[in-house]
Design a protein around this motif. Structure first.
Motif, mmCIF file in Angstrom:
data_model
loop_
_atom_site.group_PDB
_atom_site.id
_atom_site.type_symbol
_atom_site.label_atom_id
_atom_site.label_comp_id
_atom_site.label_asym_id
_atom_site.label_seq_id
_atom_site.Cartn_x
_atom_site.Cartn_y
_atom_site.Cartn_z
ATOM 1 N N THR A 159 15.758 2.827 -4.012
ATOM 2 C CA THR A 159 14.425 3.122 -3.597
ATOM 3 C C THR A 159 14.150 4.438 -3.236
ATOM 4 O OG1 THR A 159 14.476 0.773 -2.587
ATOM 5 C CG2 THR A 159 12.721 2.515 -1.795
ATOM 6 N N THR A 160 13.136 5.113 -3.714
ATOM 7 C CA THR A 160 12.889 6.444 -3.506
ATOM 8 C C THR A 160 11.611 6.486 -2.817
ATOM 9 O OG1 THR A 160 13.724 7.021 -5.627
ATOM 10 C CG2 THR A 160 12.270 8.551 -4.760
ATOM 11 N N LYS A 167 8.156 7.713 10.153
ATOM 12 C CA LYS A 167 8.746 7.767 8.891
ATOM 13 C C LYS A 167 9.760 8.785 8.710
ATOM 14 C CE LYS A 167 4.811 5.837 6.354
ATOM 15 N NZ LYS A 167 3.792 5.913 5.017
ATOM 16 N N ALA A 168 10.538 8.802 9.749
ATOM 17 C CA ALA A 168 11.863 9.894 9.731
ATOM 18 C C ALA A 168 12.679 9.157 8.637
ATOM 19 C CB ALA A 168 12.389 9.830 11.023
ATOM 20 N N THR A 169 13.054 10.632 7.869
ATOM 21 C CA THR A 169 14.018 10.415 6.694
ATOM 22 C C THR A 169 15.486 10.830 7.271
ATOM 23 O OG1 THR A 169 13.650 12.670 6.339
ATOM 24 C CG2 THR A 169 12.357 10.761 5.237
ATOM 25 N N HIS A 170 15.729 11.394 8.424
ATOM 26 C CA HIS A 170 17.197 11.545 8.818
ATOM 27 C C HIS A 170 17.179 11.588 10.212
ATOM 28 C CE1 HIS A 170 16.654 13.900 4.845
ATOM 29 N NE2 HIS A 170 18.117 13.667 4.780
ATOM 30 N N VAL A 171 18.536 11.103 10.504
ATOM 31 C CA VAL A 171 18.927 10.672 12.203
ATOM 32 C C VAL A 171 20.027 11.187 12.564
ATOM 33 C CG1 VAL A 171 18.817 8.860 13.862
ATOM 34 C CG2 VAL A 171 17.171 8.401 11.973
ATOM 35 N N PHE A 212 6.804 2.433 1.179
ATOM 36 C CA PHE A 212 6.161 2.788 2.453
ATOM 37 C C PHE A 212 6.996 3.286 3.515
ATOM 38 C CE2 PHE A 212 4.114 1.628 6.464
ATOM 39 C CZ PHE A 212 2.899 2.331 6.483
ATOM 40 N N PHE A 213 7.999 2.532 3.926
ATOM 41 C CA PHE A 213 8.853 3.149 4.806
ATOM 42 C C PHE A 213 10.216 3.803 4.302
ATOM 43 C CE2 PHE A 213 7.143 0.079 8.100
ATOM 44 C CZ PHE A 213 6.655 1.136 9.165
#
Length: 343
Positions: free
Chosen positions: A6-7, A148-152, A181-182
């Motif tokens: 998923t992109t 919609k954070a992409t990095h944690v 979406f997410f």
């Protein structure tokens, strides 16, 4: 369950949070706060004081606000710039709790049942634990995905929770036919020097819940306290080894070498090269000097921020408003996707 193909095409964004419980210490600084300060120069960063998570166990209402300010002061004293990154308290942004309920209805009980940290915390007293403690990984997913954070940034103990966030994102996207979406947030794993162990037991992580204050260096400790704790830190017999191989199986001295390296911004090999064969007394004295030099500016800034709670409240409130500006439209879209009337 997560589909790695998923992109997500939205902006890259970092999210992380710290609970306002107990005093932060050297392990928190090297393992998280120092990294947070570095990340703000490369990515959009949102740093939360997760006071909603804190109340999964009872907190004294008289001290919770001050504990929140203490964490905010630690973020700022460690180099997080409120002009570059958001530092706010979780309860100020309603998107966290609203999205958590929607995710409670998306997540499966089997997923939550597999969360090992809940079992570790409650042991045989699961029936006496709050429902919030059981479901807080779902709130954690809402914390991340509300922006919609992409990095944690995560440690080993939180990787399972991040995987749950990814699974929830995937199922929401699939259930409602909204591919991408997410995002599926990615972990930023702790790097070298990030894992700091107790000064009293090199096999256990440095912890703010440890009953022995001598086990940790608090971010509010002055130079004398830091030096005293390092002098009394547990070691084994012998002296400082010359090689990394010789350091194996010696957790107490390995911990001190790791702390030295992280604070001096050199490798552990370099520390050993400088101090090989040294007795522990002189080595600890050198480590104390390094620690005091590195931590003194942080301790000073902590004191100044904590002496001005109104300024801390101003920073938190301003950042909370900005955080809501990001999260509220995302949650509004979620309401529309779910199909609520008037959304």
């Amino acid at each position: 369950m997560t589909d790695s193909t998923t992109t997500y095409t939205g902006p890259e964004r970092v999210f992380s949070g710290v609970q306002p419980t107990g005093a932060l210490h050297l392990g928190n600084y090297l393992g998280a706060l120092k990294k947070f300060a570095l990340l703000q120069h490369d990515m959009e960063c949102i740093y939360c004081i997760v006071d909603l998570h804190a109340i999964t166990v009872f907190q004294d209402p008289k001290t919770l606000a001050d504990q929140t300010r203490h964490i905010a002061a630690a973020y700022l004293a460690s180099g997080v710039d409120p002009a570059k990154a958001l530092v706010y308290n979780q309860s100020a942004v309603r998107a966290h709790t609203e999205l958590a309920w929607y995710f409670n209805c998306v997540a499966r009980t089997g997923w939550v049942n597999r969360m090992t940290q809940f079992k570790d915390k409650v042991g045989k007293n699961a029936e006496k634990a709050s429902v919030g403690l059981y479901t807080y990984p779902v709130l954690q997913a809402a914390d991340i995905l509300a922006f919609k954070a992409t990095h944690v940034p995560v440690g080993e103990d939180q990787k399972q929770h991040l995987e749950l966030s990814r699974d929830i994102a995937q199922k929401f996207n699939n259930d409602f036919g909204v591919p991408n979406f997410f995002p599926h947030p990615k972990p930023l794993i702790d790097g070298p020097g990030a894992k700091v162990m107790s000064l009293r037991d090199g096999t256990k992580k440095m912890s703010k819940s440890d009953p022995s204050d001598a086990s940790r260096i608090n971010l509010t400790d002055d130079a004398d306290a830091i030096a005293k704790k390092i002098r009394k830190a547990k070691t084994d017999t012998g002296d400082v080894p010359a090689t990394m191989k010789e350091l194996e199986g010696r957790p107490d001295i390995a911990n001190l070498v790791g702390i030295y390296a992280a604070l001096a911004n050199i490798s552990e090999k370099d520390v050993l090269a400088q101090h090989a064969g040294s007795q522990f007394g002189p080595f600890k004295a050198a480590l104390a000097d390094v620690a005091v030099e590195a931590m003194a500016p942080i301790t000073d800034l902590m004191s100044r921020y904590l002496a001005d709670p109104d300024e801390l409240d101003r920073i938190l409130s301003k950042a909370g408003d900005k955080a809501a500006e990001i999260a509220d439209p995302i949650v509004a879209d979620v309401r529309k996707i779910i199909g609520f009337r008037g959304a």
